[in-house]
Design a protein around this motif. Structure first.
Motif, PDB file in Angstrom:
ATOM      1  N   ALA A  64      -3.368   1.585  20.928  1.00 40.94           N
ATOM      2  CA  ALA A  64      -3.196   0.134  20.927  1.00 40.94           C
ATOM      3  C   ALA A  64      -3.109  -0.499  19.543  1.00 40.94           C
ATOM      4  CB  ALA A  64      -4.348  -0.515  21.700  1.00 40.94           C
ATOM      5  N   VAL A  65      -3.444   0.255  18.498  1.00 41.00           N
ATOM      6  CA  VAL A  65      -3.535  -0.316  17.153  1.00 41.00           C
ATOM      7  C   VAL A  65      -2.540   0.382  16.229  1.00 41.00           C
ATOM      8  CG1 VAL A  65      -5.055  -0.605  15.141  1.00 41.00           C
ATOM      9  CG2 VAL A  65      -5.975  -0.908  17.460  1.00 41.00           C
ATOM     10  N   GLU A  66      -1.785  -0.417  15.467  1.00 39.12           N
ATOM     11  CA  GLU A  66      -0.915   0.123  14.419  1.00 39.12           C
ATOM     12  C   GLU A  66      -1.208  -0.644  13.138  1.00 39.12           C
ATOM     13  OE1 GLU A  66       3.769   0.830  13.180  1.00 39.12           O
ATOM     14  OE2 GLU A  66       3.300   0.108  15.185  1.00 39.12           O
ATOM     15  N   VAL A  67      -1.438   0.092  12.064  1.00 36.53           N
ATOM     16  CA  VAL A  67      -1.728  -0.517  10.777  1.00 36.53           C
ATOM     17  C   VAL A  67      -0.800   0.093   9.739  1.00 36.53           C
ATOM     18  CG1 VAL A  67      -3.487  -0.911   9.011  1.00 36.53           C
ATOM     19  CG2 VAL A  67      -4.148  -0.863  11.421  1.00 36.53           C
ATOM     20  N   SER A  68      -0.240  -0.764   8.912  1.00 36.59           N
ATOM     21  CA  SER A  68       0.562  -0.326   7.777  1.00 36.59           C
ATOM     22  C   SER A  68      -0.337  -0.374   6.543  1.00 36.59           C
ATOM     23  CB  SER A  68       1.764  -1.260   7.592  1.00 36.59           C
ATOM     24  OG  SER A  68       2.516  -0.868   6.470  1.00 36.59           O
ATOM     25  N   LEU A  69      -0.500   0.759   5.897  1.00 38.15           N
ATOM     26  CA  LEU A  69      -1.338   0.834   4.699  1.00 38.15           C
ATOM     27  C   LEU A  69      -0.441   1.043   3.488  1.00 38.15           C
ATOM     28  CD1 LEU A  69      -4.038   3.235   6.148  1.00 38.15           C
ATOM     29  CD2 LEU A  69      -4.304   0.798   5.713  1.00 38.15           C
ATOM     30  N   ARG A  70      -0.578   0.168   2.522  1.00 41.23           N
ATOM     31  CA  ARG A  70       0.216   0.257   1.290  1.00 41.23           C
ATOM     32  C   ARG A  70      -0.697   0.736   0.168  1.00 41.23           C
ATOM     33  NH1 ARG A  70       3.472  -5.456   1.634  1.00 41.23           N
ATOM     34  NH2 ARG A  70       4.509  -5.026   3.620  1.00 41.23           N
ATOM     35  N   PHE A  71      -0.276   1.779  -0.500  1.00 42.68           N
ATOM     36  CA  PHE A  71      -1.095   2.406  -1.529  1.00 42.68           C
ATOM     37  C   PHE A  71      -0.456   2.295  -2.899  1.00 42.68           C
ATOM     38  CE2 PHE A  71      -2.120   4.526   2.373  1.00 42.68           C
ATOM     39  CZ  PHE A  71      -3.480   4.750   2.309  1.00 42.68           C
ATOM     40  N   THR A  72      -1.290   2.004  -3.871  1.00 42.00           N
ATOM     41  CA  THR A  72      -0.934   2.189  -5.269  1.00 42.00           C
ATOM     42  C   THR A  72      -1.751   3.395  -5.710  1.00 42.00           C
ATOM     43  OG1 THR A  72      -0.607  -0.178  -5.555  1.00 42.00           O
ATOM     44  CG2 THR A  72      -0.882   1.137  -7.562  1.00 42.00           C
ATOM     45  N   LEU A  73      -1.084   4.354  -6.310  1.00 39.40           N
ATOM     46  CA  LEU A  73      -1.765   5.584  -6.694  1.00 39.40           C
ATOM     47  C   LEU A  73      -2.145   5.574  -8.163  1.00 39.40           C
ATOM     48  CD1 LEU A  73       0.438   8.204  -4.795  1.00 39.40           C
ATOM     49  CD2 LEU A  73      -1.638   7.040  -4.020  1.00 39.40           C
ATOM     50  N   ASP A  74      -3.178   6.329  -8.487  1.00 45.61           N
ATOM     51  CA  ASP A  74      -3.592   6.546  -9.877  1.00 45.61           C
ATOM     52  C   ASP A  74      -2.648   7.591 -10.461  1.00 45.61           C
ATOM     53  OD1 ASP A  74      -4.725   7.133 -12.286  1.00 45.61           O
ATOM     54  OD2 ASP A  74      -6.575   7.973 -11.450  1.00 45.61           O
ATOM     55  N   LYS A  75      -1.655   7.114 -11.164  1.00 45.35           N
ATOM     56  CA  LYS A  75      -0.605   8.002 -11.658  1.00 45.35           C
ATOM     57  C   LYS A  75      -0.942   8.662 -12.999  1.00 45.35           C
ATOM     58  CE  LYS A  75       2.236   4.569 -10.530  1.00 45.35           C
ATOM     59  NZ  LYS A  75       1.453   3.796  -9.635  1.00 45.35           N
ATOM     60  N   THR A  76      -2.205   8.567 -13.425  1.00 50.71           N
ATOM     61  CA  THR A  76      -2.593   9.265 -14.649  1.00 50.71           C
ATOM     62  C   THR A  76      -2.679  10.768 -14.397  1.00 50.71           C
ATOM     63  OG1 THR A  76      -4.952   8.945 -14.187  1.00 50.71           O
ATOM     64  CG2 THR A  76      -3.846   7.277 -15.557  1.00 50.71           C
ATOM     65  N   HIS A  77      -2.801  11.156 -13.150  1.00 43.97           N
ATOM     66  CA  HIS A  77      -2.814  12.576 -12.789  1.00 43.97           C
ATOM     67  C   HIS A  77      -1.365  12.996 -12.527  1.00 43.97           C
ATOM     68  CE1 HIS A  77      -3.426  16.206 -10.421  1.00 43.97           C
ATOM     69  NE2 HIS A  77      -4.674  16.240 -10.891  1.00 43.97           N
ATOM     70  N   PRO A  78      -0.874  14.076 -13.158  1.00 46.46           N
ATOM     71  CA  PRO A  78       0.542  14.439 -13.048  1.00 46.46           C
ATOM     72  C   PRO A  78       0.996  14.810 -11.624  1.00 46.46           C
ATOM     73  CG  PRO A  78      -0.654  16.051 -14.373  1.00 46.46           C
ATOM     74  CD  PRO A  78      -1.604  14.944 -14.079  1.00 46.46           C
ATOM     75  N   ARG A  79       0.103  15.252 -10.776  1.00 46.11           N
ATOM     76  CA  ARG A  79       0.493  15.641  -9.416  1.00 46.11           C
ATOM     77  C   ARG A  79      -0.039  14.664  -8.365  1.00 46.11           C
ATOM     78  NH1 ARG A  79       2.676  19.637  -7.385  1.00 46.11           N
ATOM     79  NH2 ARG A  79       1.102  19.992  -5.793  1.00 46.11           N
ATOM     80  N   ALA A  80      -0.312  13.432  -8.776  1.00 42.58           N
ATOM     81  CA  ALA A  80      -0.906  12.439  -7.874  1.00 42.58           C
ATOM     82  C   ALA A  80      -0.061  12.241  -6.614  1.00 42.58           C
ATOM     83  CB  ALA A  80      -1.106  11.114  -8.602  1.00 42.58           C
ATOM     84  N   PHE A  81       1.245  12.035  -6.774  1.00 40.27           N
ATOM     85  CA  PHE A  81       2.114  11.804  -5.619  1.00 40.27           C
ATOM     86  C   PHE A  81       2.095  13.002  -4.684  1.00 40.27           C
ATOM     87  CE2 PHE A  81       3.967   8.109  -7.603  1.00 40.27           C
ATOM     88  CZ  PHE A  81       4.442   7.370  -6.551  1.00 40.27           C
TER      89      PHE A  81
END
Length: 152
Positions: A64-81
Motif C-alpha cells: 500500500a505504500v510507495e516512497v521515492s527516496l532521493r540520495f546525495t552520496l558522499d563522493k569523497t570515496h572513489p567507489r561510493a556510487f
C-alpha cells in the motif's frame, strides 16, 4: 534505427496490447502476418523491442505504500556510487533505481505493505546503505499518469 509508418503502426498496436498474438497484431496494423513477424524480429534485433512482460499491480497484492527516496552520496570515496548501487540492488523492496546528474545522485522507489513495514525497511535496510550524505523522502499520494506508450 530508422522506422517507417508500418513499424509505427505495429509498435502502437503492440503498446496497446503487449500480449496480442502476431496474427492479430498484423491484422490490427494492416499488414500480413509474415510481414509483421519480420518487422518484429528486426525491431527486436535492433533493440527497439526489448521484450514483452506482464505489468503487475503491486497494490493489488497488498503493498500500500510507495516512497521515492532521493540520495546525495558522499563522493569523497572513489567507489561510493558502485558500492551504494550494489547494496541498493539487494533490497527486495526497492523496485526502481535511477541515477542523476545534479544535486540528487540516486533515486530509489521503495514499496511496503504499510507504514510500519516501511519504517522497518527504512531503518534496517535504507539507512544502512553506504556513503549516504543526505536523503529526501517523498511519499506517493497518487499516480496521475503512467504510460509505456510513445508518441509514435
Amino acid at each position: 534505427m530508422q522506422i517507417d509508418d508500418t513499424d509505427r503502426r505495429i509498435l502502437r498496436q503492440l503498446l496497446a496490447d503487449p500480449g496480442v498474438v502476431t496474427a492479430d497484431l498484423a491484422a490490427r496494423a494492416g499488414v500480413t502476418a509474415a510481414t509483421c513477424w519480420r518487422r518484429l524480429e528486426r525491431l527486436s534485433a535492433a533493440g527497439v523491442i526489448r521484450g514483452r512482460h506482464a505489468v503487475i499491480d503491486w497494490r493489488a497484492l497488498g503493498w500500500a505504500v510507495e516512497v521515492s527516496l532521493r540520495f546525495t552520496l558522499d563522493k569523497t570515496h572513489p567507489r561510493a556510487f558502485d558500492e551504494f548501487l550494489d547494496a541498493a540492488r539487494k533490497v527486495p523492496e526497492v523496485i526502481e533505481i535511477q541515477t542523476f546528474l545534479g544535486r540528487v545522485d540516486v533515486r530509489l522507489n521503495v514499496i511496503a505493505r504499510d507504514m510500519g513495514h516501511y519504517q522497518e525497511i527504512y531503518r534496517d535496510r535504507i539507512l544502512t546503505l553506504p556513503h549516504i550524505a543526505d536523503i529526501e523522502s517523498l511519499m506517493l499520494v497518487s499516480t496521475i499518469k503512467r504510460t509505456g506508450s510513445l508518441p509514435l
